[in-house]
Design a protein around this motif. Sequence first.
Motif, PDB file in Angstrom:
ATOM      1  N   VAL A 101       0.844  -1.198   0.000  1.00  5.46           N
ATOM      2  CA  VAL A 101       0.000   0.000   0.000  1.00  5.46           C
ATOM      3  C   VAL A 101       0.877   1.245   0.000  1.00  5.46           C
ATOM      4  CG1 VAL A 101      -1.709   1.314   1.325  1.00  5.46           C
ATOM      5  CG2 VAL A 101      -1.900  -1.182   1.166  1.00  5.46           C
ATOM      6  N   GLU A 102       1.909   1.229   0.857  1.00  9.05           N
ATOM      7  CA  GLU A 102       2.775   2.407   0.937  1.00  9.05           C
ATOM      8  C   GLU A 102       3.548   2.611  -0.363  1.00  9.05           C
ATOM      9  OE1 GLU A 102       4.849   1.899   4.723  1.00  9.05           O
ATOM     10  OE2 GLU A 102       2.850   2.142   5.586  1.00  9.05           O
ATOM     11  N   ALA A 103       4.008   1.510  -0.946  1.00 12.47           N
ATOM     12  CA  ALA A 103       4.734   1.616  -2.214  1.00 12.47           C
ATOM     13  C   ALA A 103       3.846   2.246  -3.286  1.00 12.47           C
ATOM     14  CB  ALA A 103       5.203   0.233  -2.660  1.00 12.47           C
ATOM     15  N   ALA A 104       2.577   1.833  -3.302  1.00  7.99           N
ATOM     16  CA  ALA A 104       1.654   2.377  -4.296  1.00  7.99           C
ATOM     17  C   ALA A 104       1.451   3.871  -4.071  1.00  7.99           C
ATOM     18  CB  ALA A 104       0.328   1.629  -4.223  1.00  7.99           C
ATOM     19  N   HIS A 105       1.355   4.260  -2.783  1.00  7.50           N
ATOM     20  CA  HIS A 105       1.199   5.685  -2.469  1.00  7.50           C
ATOM     21  C   HIS A 105       2.403   6.481  -2.964  1.00  7.50           C
ATOM     22  CE1 HIS A 105      -2.510   6.208  -0.431  1.00  7.50           C
ATOM     23  NE2 HIS A 105      -2.281   5.231   0.446  1.00  7.50           N
ATOM     24  N   ILE A 106       3.610   5.934  -2.724  1.00 10.00           N
ATOM     25  CA  ILE A 106       4.832   6.634  -3.126  1.00 10.00           C
ATOM     26  C   ILE A 106       4.882   6.760  -4.647  1.00 10.00           C
ATOM     27  CG2 ILE A 106       7.362   6.419  -3.198  1.00 10.00           C
ATOM     28  CD1 ILE A 106       7.035   5.105  -0.339  1.00 10.00           C
ATOM     29  N   ASP A 107       4.394   5.722  -5.313  1.00  8.88           N
ATOM     30  CA  ASP A 107       4.367   5.779  -6.776  1.00  8.88           C
ATOM     31  C   ASP A 107       3.306   6.736  -7.296  1.00  8.88           C
ATOM     32  OD1 ASP A 107       6.398   4.039  -6.887  1.00  8.88           O
ATOM     33  OD2 ASP A 107       5.219   2.273  -7.464  1.00  8.88           O
ATOM     34  N   GLY A 108       2.590   7.385  -6.392  1.00  6.50           N
ATOM     35  CA  GLY A 108       1.658   8.427  -6.821  1.00  6.50           C
ATOM     36  C   GLY A 108       0.240   7.943  -7.062  1.00  6.50           C
ATOM     37  N   ALA A 109      -0.088   6.734  -6.647  1.00  4.31           N
ATOM     38  CA  ALA A 109      -1.462   6.245  -6.825  1.00  4.31           C
ATOM     39  C   ALA A 109      -2.375   6.924  -5.809  1.00  4.31           C
ATOM     40  CB  ALA A 109      -1.508   4.739  -6.634  1.00  4.31           C
ATOM     41  N   ASN A 110      -3.564   7.329  -6.229  1.00  2.00           N
ATOM     42  CA  ASN A 110      -4.489   7.933  -5.274  1.00  2.00           C
ATOM     43  C   ASN A 110      -5.214   6.855  -4.498  1.00  2.00           C
ATOM     44  OD1 ASN A 110      -6.519   6.951  -6.885  1.00  2.00           O
ATOM     45  ND2 ASN A 110      -6.823   8.886  -7.971  1.00  2.00           N
ATOM     46  N   ARG A 111      -6.007   7.304  -3.506  1.00  4.05           N
ATOM     47  CA  ARG A 111      -6.646   6.342  -2.605  1.00  4.05           C
ATOM     48  C   ARG A 111      -7.498   5.327  -3.344  1.00  4.05           C
ATOM     49  NH1 ARG A 111      -6.611  10.475   1.544  1.00  4.05           N
ATOM     50  NH2 ARG A 111      -5.719   9.511   3.392  1.00  4.05           N
ATOM     51  N   ARG A 124      -7.291   4.252  -6.424  1.00  4.04           N
ATOM     52  CA  ARG A 124      -6.507   3.288  -7.193  1.00  4.04           C
ATOM     53  C   ARG A 124      -5.828   2.275  -6.277  1.00  4.04           C
ATOM     54  NH1 ARG A 124      -5.136   5.147 -12.752  1.00  4.04           N
ATOM     55  NH2 ARG A 124      -3.730   3.373 -12.655  1.00  4.04           N
ATOM     56  N   VAL A 125      -5.374   2.728  -5.104  1.00  2.00           N
ATOM     57  CA  VAL A 125      -4.774   1.794  -4.146  1.00  2.00           C
ATOM     58  C   VAL A 125      -5.810   0.768  -3.718  1.00  2.00           C
ATOM     59  CG1 VAL A 125      -3.782   1.541  -1.843  1.00  2.00           C
ATOM     60  CG2 VAL A 125      -3.059   3.433  -3.309  1.00  2.00           C
ATOM     61  N   PHE A 126      -7.022   1.269  -3.429  1.00  2.00           N
ATOM     62  CA  PHE A 126      -8.095   0.354  -3.018  1.00  2.00           C
ATOM     63  C   PHE A 126      -8.397  -0.642  -4.129  1.00  2.00           C
ATOM     64  CE2 PHE A 126     -12.665  -0.587  -3.114  1.00  2.00           C
ATOM     65  CZ  PHE A 126     -12.753  -1.316  -1.943  1.00  2.00           C
ATOM     66  N   ARG A 127      -8.537  -0.103  -5.339  1.00  2.00           N
ATOM     67  CA  ARG A 127      -8.963  -0.917  -6.470  1.00  2.00           C
ATOM     68  C   ARG A 127      -7.919  -1.981  -6.837  1.00  2.00           C
ATOM     69  NH1 ARG A 127      -9.967  -3.609  -9.551  1.00  2.00           N
ATOM     70  NH2 ARG A 127     -11.000  -3.662 -11.587  1.00  2.00           N
ATOM     71  N   HIS A 128      -6.627  -1.601  -6.790  1.00  2.00           N
ATOM     72  CA  HIS A 128      -5.610  -2.502  -7.324  1.00  2.00           C
ATOM     73  C   HIS A 128      -4.796  -3.237  -6.266  1.00  2.00           C
ATOM     74  CE1 HIS A 128      -6.408  -1.286 -11.403  1.00  2.00           C
ATOM     75  NE2 HIS A 128      -6.414  -0.026 -11.005  1.00  2.00           N
ATOM     76  N   VAL A 129      -4.825  -2.760  -5.006  1.00  2.00           N
ATOM     77  CA  VAL A 129      -4.051  -3.454  -3.969  1.00  2.00           C
ATOM     78  C   VAL A 129      -4.979  -4.089  -2.926  1.00  2.00           C
ATOM     79  CG1 VAL A 129      -2.278  -3.223  -2.195  1.00  2.00           C
ATOM     80  CG2 VAL A 129      -2.145  -1.850  -4.282  1.00  2.00           C
ATOM     81  N   THR A 130      -5.853  -3.267  -2.334  1.00  2.00           N
ATOM     82  CA  THR A 130      -6.670  -3.764  -1.224  1.00  2.00           C
ATOM     83  C   THR A 130      -7.714  -4.772  -1.703  1.00  2.00           C
ATOM     84  OG1 THR A 130      -6.408  -1.553  -0.298  1.00  2.00           O
ATOM     85  CG2 THR A 130      -7.963  -3.022   0.798  1.00  2.00           C
ATOM     86  N   LEU A 131      -8.445  -4.407  -2.737  1.00  2.32           N
ATOM     87  CA  LEU A 131      -9.554  -5.256  -3.175  1.00  2.32           C
ATOM     88  C   LEU A 131      -9.107  -6.660  -3.601  1.00  2.32           C
ATOM     89  CD1 LEU A 131     -12.567  -4.802  -3.168  1.00  2.32           C
ATOM     90  CD2 LEU A 131     -12.456  -4.187  -5.574  1.00  2.32           C
ATOM     91  N   PRO A 132      -8.036  -6.771  -4.410  1.00  2.00           N
ATOM     92  CA  PRO A 132      -7.589  -8.127  -4.761  1.00  2.00           C
ATOM     93  C   PRO A 132      -7.225  -8.968  -3.529  1.00  2.00           C
ATOM     94  CG  PRO A 132      -6.540  -6.516  -6.178  1.00  2.00           C
ATOM     95  CD  PRO A 132      -7.270  -5.740  -5.135  1.00  2.00           C
ATOM     96  N   ALA A 133      -6.609  -8.310  -2.522  1.00  2.11           N
ATOM     97  CA  ALA A 133      -6.225  -9.053  -1.321  1.00  2.11           C
ATOM     98  C   ALA A 133      -7.451  -9.485  -0.523  1.00  2.11           C
ATOM     99  CB  ALA A 133      -5.300  -8.212  -0.448  1.00  2.11           C
ATOM    100  N   LEU A 134      -8.558  -8.751  -0.699  1.00  4.70           N
ATOM    101  CA  LEU A 134      -9.767  -9.070   0.064  1.00  4.70           C
ATOM    102  C   LEU A 134     -10.618 -10.153  -0.597  1.00  4.70           C
ATOM    103  CD1 LEU A 134     -11.214  -5.688   1.366  1.00  4.70           C
ATOM    104  CD2 LEU A 134     -10.214  -7.529   2.680  1.00  4.70           C
TER     105      LEU A 134
END
Lengths: 298, 291
Positions: free
Chosen positions: A193-203, A205-215
């Motif tokens: 999640v933090e890496a995605a934030h550093i890469d400039g992803a907004n909230r 996009r982080v939810f859509r591409h990192v959190t949701l798949p993990a859920l």
Amino acid sequence: MLNPRLLQTPRAHALILLAPALIVYTVFAIWPMINVIVLSVQRWDGLSDARTFVGLANYEHIFLRDPVYWVAFRNTILWTVLSVIFPPVIGLLLALGLNERLFGRGALRVVYYLPVIIAPIAVATMWRWMYDPFFGLFNQLLTNAGLEWLIRDWLGDRTIALYSVFVAYTWQSVGFSMVLFLAGLQSVDRSLVEAAHIDGANRWRVFRHVTLPALKPVLTIVLVLSIINSLKAFDIIYGMTQGGPAQSTQMLALWAFTQAMQIFDFGRGGAISVTLLVITLLIVVPYLRWTQREEGRP
Amino acid sequence: MTAVTTTRPADEIVPAKRRDPLLIALWITLVVIALIWIAPFVFIFFTSLKSNAEVMSSSAFAPPASVHWPNFEGAWRNGDFGRTLINSTIISFVKVPLGLLISAMAAYALARIRLRWNKALVLFVLFGTMIPFQVMLAPLFTLVNGLGLIDTYVGIILPYLAFGVPYQVFILQGFFRAVPKELSEAALIDGASHITVFRRIFLPISLPVLAALLILDFVNTWNEFAMALVILQDSAMWTLPLGLMSFQGQFSSDYGQLNAAIVMTVLPAMIVYLIFQRYFVSGLTSGALKG
């Protein structure tokens, strides 16, 4: 007499350990499930000795001549669809919110979960009183807010009674989904999640591409449990409306109970139960096969 | 003055968090929802302390002008709460520990003793966690009636056990499976039987899971309504939920007493929850998420 050494083998011990649970489970859970199929092809009042085999006549009756059956069927489907959408979505949003480091989030979690542990029949009694047309909470609040035109007989109006009951059900069941999602969120990789934030992803996009798949695994479990729990809807409806007014909140589980235990037609009640059982199995069996497959994976 | 100066450095360490308007908005939203969530309890509790005249004249969230205790006395007497409370207590206190014991025994055998049909048995049990007993109320009645156990504690405890077993066995066998082999193997080689290993090693180490399941099962048993409705027909055998349902039918216009009855019904489960709430979450999620 048994050879005492035979009782010392691991196999014998396994049997001793397994027997109580398996016997009680088979006799009082599995057998009634099989017996309901037997009941559904008989005519019987539940008590007398007069039991006759009638083939599929009970099914024919509920499908073709019982107007309430299809109302109950439609309500059950509607209720299930609503239950799969609202409590899980609200539960997910609350879980996402509580997953941030916020002040007092432990207390907030306790509050959201509190209705889950209350007896559904008590929830029904509470909400019946809140929906009271004269002194209940909702109509009082509407009066105080000057919105008298919105005042309804929430449980007495057949066009809205089902939704009124559903609001109470949502209040009770949101906490359940929330807790499962909160547990699932623990498995989301923080560093990702933090890496995605550093890469400039907004909230989003982080939810859509990192959190949701993990859920995804939790999401499946919550959806399956929501469906199964909604098919079981019984206590809250029995307590709030008993299926009324004019059968507008009638459900398959409650209608099966009414036929057997109040009208004393165990055959028709059994036939209704079997249809509900088939619907449940159509959901449960694929799910069980899916979990077995997942388990087989490394 | 000193307080101000000491908090300053902390302020500078997390400036971004403090000023993040989105998090503040989120927090306010969550608090507002929590207030809505808790409002019904406040409303019920306040009403339970008001006389009927006050219920009709005062506004919903106004605290009672003077505490009206007769509601509780009246509800206790009219709803026969003494009796239903005793019935619920007896049934829960027998069913919950007994169910957990037989589930743990079966779970141990499934997880730690090699049998040919282990996998099939686990599936057979898992299947039971998903079958709605609401579908089977009539055949359950037929079965219990056939055994002559209608209106008895045994007649309600046996089905309760049957429908508690699947979930508990499923969770416990998952837990037992994860226990390192070394822990039991040494004892088995020294000649201890499986029953001894279960009693001396596995029961003690699984106390946290057992505690979680115990509390979860207590609340479920305490709250159960549908099966009790079918099996306990004599009012002398009723449990709390049945008593409340009947009370609602008879005293629906005595608002004070009705709400006092609701408070008395939900209070025990609520107290158990508030004391043990961290176990609830672990009991619930340990099984569902590993499933």
